[in-house]
Design a protein around this motif. Structure first.
Motif, PDB file in Angstrom:
ATOM      1  N   SER A 122      43.225  37.731  35.265  1.00  0.00           N
ATOM      2  CA  SER A 122      43.567  39.142  35.434  1.00  0.00           C
ATOM      3  C   SER A 122      42.668  39.801  36.474  1.00  0.00           C
ATOM      4  CB  SER A 122      43.438  39.888  34.107  1.00  0.00           C
ATOM      5  OG  SER A 122      43.583  41.274  34.313  1.00  0.00           O
ATOM      6  N   LEU A 123      43.238  40.164  37.619  1.00  0.00           N
ATOM      7  CA  LEU A 123      42.487  40.873  38.649  1.00  0.00           C
ATOM      8  C   LEU A 123      42.006  42.228  38.136  1.00  0.00           C
ATOM      9  CD1 LEU A 123      41.539  41.282  41.601  1.00  0.00           C
ATOM     10  CD2 LEU A 123      43.833  42.205  42.072  1.00  0.00           C
ATOM     11  N   VAL A 124      42.864  42.935  37.421  1.00  0.00           N
ATOM     12  CA  VAL A 124      42.516  44.274  36.936  1.00  0.00           C
ATOM     13  C   VAL A 124      41.341  44.210  35.965  1.00  0.00           C
ATOM     14  CG1 VAL A 124      43.355  46.218  35.561  1.00  0.00           C
ATOM     15  CG2 VAL A 124      44.813  45.226  37.339  1.00  0.00           C
ATOM     16  N   ASN A 125      41.367  43.284  35.041  1.00  0.00           N
ATOM     17  CA  ASN A 125      40.270  43.159  34.083  1.00  0.00           C
ATOM     18  C   ASN A 125      38.980  42.740  34.782  1.00  0.00           C
ATOM     19  OD1 ASN A 125      42.155  43.818  32.173  1.00  0.00           O
ATOM     20  ND2 ASN A 125      42.235  41.799  31.224  1.00  0.00           N
ATOM     21  N   LEU A 126      39.100  41.816  35.724  1.00  0.00           N
ATOM     22  CA  LEU A 126      37.928  41.367  36.485  1.00  0.00           C
ATOM     23  C   LEU A 126      37.240  42.546  37.164  1.00  0.00           C
ATOM     24  CD1 LEU A 126      37.794  38.385  38.970  1.00  0.00           C
ATOM     25  CD2 LEU A 126      37.317  40.687  39.776  1.00  0.00           C
ATOM     26  N   LEU A 127      38.002  43.361  37.889  1.00  0.00           N
ATOM     27  CA  LEU A 127      37.416  44.482  38.623  1.00  0.00           C
ATOM     28  C   LEU A 127      36.766  45.483  37.676  1.00  0.00           C
ATOM     29  CD1 LEU A 127      40.236  45.087  41.271  1.00  0.00           C
ATOM     30  CD2 LEU A 127      37.955  44.138  41.703  1.00  0.00           C
TER      31      LEU A 127
END
Length: 265
Positions: free
Chosen positions: A103-108
């Motif tokens: 998950s890009l969103v969770n990572l950021l």
């Protein structure tokens, strides 16, 4: 030694399946290590699996692959809390930071909450090679498209911004990705940029693209450019990296992004 200049390797790749082990370091990950120019000791690679929720069973496969590659590997975790008391010291000691997909969103969100975004930028300037696959490639750019919110593909315009423009991934393996990404560029949500088929990577020195590489023949990158509300895709033929099972000579050369263009859409 560290990389000759701030270096990022953004890919659709990383660990590959092994013949008698679960995983091996694939040519794209090996290339990131080579760019760190380590001599006289084992390269240090830290794996960051935030996008996948820091699942411990994945770490085992990565550590085994690292051992086979002669690499000193470690992990940065944030679940349930950071696993190192001094993230800055740990990162600056590394040669390569490899970020895996998910998950890009969770990572950021997690990185920003812990200040890792700022620490990674500092490590990049210090010569630590930043690299990764899928979400681990998208994160370095100004924006990209992701399945972080569910089965659909959504645009995320607030990446870390170390690299210019947008990135699309899994261009040839997920039929939902291409139309969603092109639409986001066409309507101005995302900037111009590049897209990657499986097994392809972009190599940046500073903010300049200096190489396009692949771990298999026939795979491509695509340059994406918006003009008057439509997007032109121009094929970029990568340089095929050697594999441990083949000879170490380059089997093709990087072709600048003007070889072939698709009709705007």
């Amino acid at each position: 030694m560290t990389a000759a200049a701030p270096t990022i390797v953004a890919t659709c790749g990383g660990l590959n399946g092994g013949d008698w082990t679960d995983s091996v370091y694939g040519p794209l990950l090996q290339h990131a290590i080579e760019l760190a120019r380590v001599t006289g000791r084992a390269p240090r690679v830290t794996h960051i699996n935030t996008a996948g929720g820091d699942q411990r069973h994945i770490e085992g496969a990565e550590l085994e692959a690292a051992r086979l590659a002669g690499v000193e590997a470690s992990h940065v975790r944030f679940f349930p809390h950071p696993n190192t008391p001094d993230l800055r010291e740990h990162l600056l000691r590394q040669d390569v930071v490899w970020v895996s997909g998910g998950s890009l969103v969770n990572l950021l969100a997690v990185w920003r909450a812990h200040g890792l975004d700022r620490l990674l930028a500092e490590a990049w300037q210090a010569g630590v090679v930043l690299a990764g696959g899928s979400a681990g490639a998208l994160c370095w750019h100004e924006g990209g498209t992701t399945a972080s919110y569910g089965p659909g593909i959504s645009a995320v315009p607030d990446g870390l911004g170390l690299l210019p423009g947008s990135l699309g991934v899994h261009w040839d393996s997920d039929p939902k990705r291409r139309p969603a990404h092109l639409a986001a560029i066409a309507d101005g949500t995302l900037a111009d940029g590049y897209a990657l088929e499986e097994g392809v990577g972009l190599v940046y020195r500073g903010r300049e693209l200096v190489d396009v590489v692949a771990e298999r023949d026939g795979a491509s990158a695509w340059e994406l450019h918006r003009t008057d509300g439509s997007v032109t895709e121009t094929r970029v033929t990568p340089r095929v990296l050697p594999n441990e099972s083949t000879d170490r000579s380059d089997r093709s050369t990087f072709t600048p992004p003007n070889e072939e263009a698709r009709q705007p859409r």
